[in-house]
Design a protein around this motif. Structure first.
Motif, PDB file in Angstrom:
ATOM      1  N   SER A  68      90.963  70.067  72.891  1.00  0.00           N
ATOM      2  CA  SER A  68      90.848  69.789  74.357  1.00  0.00           C
ATOM      3  C   SER A  68      88.832  69.842  73.829  1.00  0.00           C
ATOM      4  N   ILE A  69      88.006  69.430  75.150  1.00  0.00           N
ATOM      5  CA  ILE A  69      86.832  69.359  75.088  1.00  0.00           C
ATOM      6  C   ILE A  69      86.275  70.167  76.203  1.00  0.00           C
ATOM      7  N   GLU A  70      84.907  70.894  76.358  1.00  0.00           N
ATOM      8  CA  GLU A  70      84.588  71.574  77.243  1.00  0.00           C
ATOM      9  C   GLU A  70      83.151  71.267  77.500  1.00  0.00           C
ATOM     10  N   TYR A  71      83.229  71.040  78.973  1.00  0.00           N
ATOM     11  CA  TYR A  71      82.086  70.968  79.504  1.00  0.00           C
ATOM     12  C   TYR A  71      80.908  71.943  80.294  1.00  0.00           C
ATOM     13  N   GLY A  73      80.869  75.054  80.535  1.00  0.00           N
ATOM     14  CA  GLY A  73      81.930  76.233  80.425  1.00  0.00           C
ATOM     15  C   GLY A  73      83.902  76.126  80.885  1.00  0.00           C
ATOM     16  N   ALA A  74      83.821  74.192  81.796  1.00  0.00           N
ATOM     17  CA  ALA A  74      85.350  74.112  81.884  1.00  0.00           C
ATOM     18  C   ALA A  74      85.481  72.788  81.474  1.00  0.00           C
ATOM     19  N   PRO A  75      86.795  73.118  81.482  1.00  0.00           N
ATOM     20  CA  PRO A  75      87.750  71.236  80.933  1.00  0.00           C
ATOM     21  C   PRO A  75      86.882  69.990  81.226  1.00  0.00           C
ATOM     22  N   ARG A  76      86.883  69.428  81.209  1.00  0.00           N
ATOM     23  CA  ARG A  76      85.887  67.881  81.027  1.00  0.00           C
ATOM     24  C   ARG A  76      87.030  67.387  82.266  1.00  0.00           C
TER      25      ARG A  76
END
Length: 267
Positions: A68-71, A73-76
């Motif tokens: 996963s990638i967070e942007y 501070g939240a999942p994009r």
């Protein structure tokens, strides 16, 4: 530097697999990273290391196979066109071949106007003209000389600077620069790097360089990630990674440029 800045974009066990069965290839293999606001990062590796695939995943142009990638501070969220457009307001890219990034059938005016539209700005024609002129001036181009021209009428150096003009107009939070100086001469190379670093200083922009050039990585970066066969094999401050490399692949990359200081100065 990164310790006192907020994490802007973060990956956890990011993986990308192409193909199926015996023919599958793992281009990015369980990669972790944390990029901070205003940080300059270089992802370094040879051709086939997975660095460009990783860049496209960060951009949202390739979907991860797992991880996963967070942007911020939240999942994009990239499920809808609206969500992707919102993400791309903040995440922009400059690629190795600037001509491949533009529609050759659209004039320069439209290419710049599209930046204004992507931001959702409602400007008068006079305001649009001023904004485009200001962006071109930032990269030492004259909008009046570009207006009504097509991309193929410009040189490679002009096109690369036009890409930076677009970034100037967009004010993204993150810029991914994939080998942005490899197709221009040494003079243009220095100018383009100076422009990008100026943008970072003015906008607190995070810049992610995708490069095989160890010298460039050392001289412009706060943090370096070394990629080999889809894995991040080493990471840390630019000074630590380049001057005291721990992984044998990093050591090999640096041994190919035995006099890194002289190599950069003569480039």
């Amino acid at each position: 530097m990164s310790e006192d800045r907020k994490v802007l974009i973060k990956a956890d066990q990011l993986t990308k697999v192409f193909g199926y069965g015996a023919g599958k290839t793992t281009a990015v293999n369980h990669v972790d990273f944390a990029f901070h606001e205003g940080e300059i990062i270089s992802i370094v590796g040879e051709s086939g290391s997975g660095k460009t695939t990783l860049a496209k995943m960060i951009m949202g142009l390739l979907k991860e196979s797992s991880g996963s990638i967070e942007y911020k501070g939240a999942p994009r969220k990239l499920g809808s066109q609206r969500q992707r457009r919102e993400y791309w307001k903040d995440i922009q890219a400059i690629f190795q071949d600037p001509f491949s990034s533009f529609n050759i059938f659209h004039k320069i005016d439209k290419l710049l106007l599209d930046c204004i539209k992507l931001q959702g700005l409602k400007l008068s024609k006079e305001e649009q003209f001023r904004k485009m002129k200001e962006a071109c001036s930032f990269v030492n181009l004259k909008f009046e000389e570009l207006s009504n021209k097509y991309p193929f009428e410009l040189s490679g150096g002009q096109m690369q600077r036009l890409m930076i003009a677009r970034i100037f107009m967009m004010h993204p939070k993150v810029l991914i620069a994939d080998e942005p100086t490899s197709m221009v001469d040494a003079c243009s190379r220095s100018t383009i790097l100076d422009m990008l670093l100026k943008l970072r200083d003015e906008n607190n922009m995070t810049i992610i360089f995708i490069t095989h050039d160890v010298g460039l990585a050392y001289y412009v970066s706060d943090t370096i990630y070394i990629m080999e066969k889809g894995h991040i094999v080493e990471s840390g401050s630019a000074e630590r990674v380049i001057l005291t490399p721990r992984h044998r692949y990093t050591q090999q990359l640096i041994s190919d440029v035995p006099k890194i200081h002289e190599a950069w100065e003569l480039a």
